[in-house]
Design a protein around this motif. Structure first.
Motif, short mmCIF file in Angstrom:
data_model
loop_
_atom_site.label_atom_id
_atom_site.label_comp_id
_atom_site.label_asym_id
_atom_site.label_seq_id
_atom_site.Cartn_x
_atom_site.Cartn_y
_atom_site.Cartn_z
N PRO A 9 2.46 -34.52 8.57
CA PRO A 9 1.54 -33.54 9.25
C PRO A 9 1.92 -33.53 10.49
O PRO A 9 2.51 -34.15 11.43
N ILE A 10 1.18 -32.14 11.23
CA ILE A 10 1.60 -31.98 12.58
C ILE A 10 0.39 -32.92 13.37
O ILE A 10 -0.86 -32.79 12.95
N PRO A 11 0.58 -33.65 14.43
CA PRO A 11 -0.30 -34.30 14.96
C PRO A 11 -1.35 -33.41 15.75
O PRO A 11 -0.92 -32.24 16.14
N PRO A 12 -2.55 -33.87 16.01
CA PRO A 12 -3.59 -33.06 16.58
C PRO A 12 -3.17 -32.62 18.10
O PRO A 12 -3.70 -31.56 18.51
N VAL A 13 -2.26 -33.30 18.83
CA VAL A 13 -1.77 -32.94 20.10
C VAL A 13 -1.19 -31.43 19.92
O VAL A 13 -1.32 -30.66 20.67
N ARG A 23 -15.54 -35.04 13.70
CA ARG A 23 -15.00 -36.23 12.69
C ARG A 23 -14.25 -37.27 13.15
O ARG A 23 -14.72 -38.52 12.60
N HIS A 24 -13.33 -37.10 14.05
CA HIS A 24 -12.41 -37.96 14.48
C HIS A 24 -12.34 -38.24 15.81
O HIS A 24 -11.15 -38.08 16.50
N PRO A 25 -13.45 -38.15 16.63
CA PRO A 25 -13.14 -37.95 18.34
C PRO A 25 -12.31 -39.13 18.55
O PRO A 25 -11.82 -38.97 19.75
N GLU A 26 -12.08 -40.20 18.16
CA GLU A 26 -11.46 -41.52 18.87
C GLU A 26 -9.97 -41.15 18.60
O GLU A 26 -9.27 -41.72 19.20
N ASN A 27 -9.40 -40.14 17.66
CA ASN A 27 -8.19 -39.74 17.62
C ASN A 27 -7.64 -38.70 18.59
O ASN A 27 -6.72 -38.23 18.21
N ILE A 28 -8.64 -37.94 19.38
CA ILE A 28 -8.05 -36.97 20.04
C ILE A 28 -8.10 -37.57 21.60
O ILE A 28 -9.04 -37.96 22.03
N GLU A 29 -7.14 -37.16 22.26
CA GLU A 29 -6.82 -37.14 23.67
C GLU A 29 -6.72 -35.89 24.10
O GLU A 29 -5.48 -35.28 24.37
N LEU A 30 -7.87 -35.37 24.69
CA LEU A 30 -8.01 -33.88 25.05
C LEU A 30 -6.90 -33.38 26.32
O LEU A 30 -6.41 -32.42 26.18
N GLU A 31 -6.95 -34.47 27.17
CA GLU A 31 -5.74 -34.36 28.17
C GLU A 31 -4.18 -34.10 27.73
O GLU A 31 -3.62 -33.36 28.57
N LYS A 32 -4.10 -34.32 26.49
CA LYS A 32 -2.44 -34.22 26.00
C LYS A 32 -2.51 -33.03 24.96
O LYS A 32 -1.42 -32.66 24.66
#
Length: 77
Positions: A9-13, A23-32
């Motif tokens: 799978p393509i990573p959220p970045v 759903r999974h805010p802990e997995n998201i690094e918005l600055e990246k």
């Protein structure tokens, strides 16, 4: 299936679906984040008013502002 053993799978970045912010805010690094998929109802930046359901959030507003910054950048024409 041809890609059965090679699928990754393509990573959220590189493909942030906005629903991940709920759903999974802990997995998201918005600055990246490099690519945002505006799939959620009411999230289209070109129609965004901030009054849509669940869109009155600072992270969403920041992403929409960034989209508008790129959209209005004449050097990209």
């Amino acid at each position: 299936m041809f890609f059965r053993d090679t699928y990754k799978p393509i990573p959220p970045v590189y493909n942030l679906v906005l629903a991940m912010l709920w759903r999974h805010p802990e997995n998201i690094e918005l600055e990246k984040v490099k690519v945002v998929h505006y799939r959620a109802a009411g999230s289209k930046p070109w129609r965004f008013t901030g009054e849509e359901d669940n869109m009155d959030r600072e992270d969403i507003k920041m992403l929409v502002a960034k989209w508008k910054e790129f959209y209005n950048d004449e050097s990209l024409d």
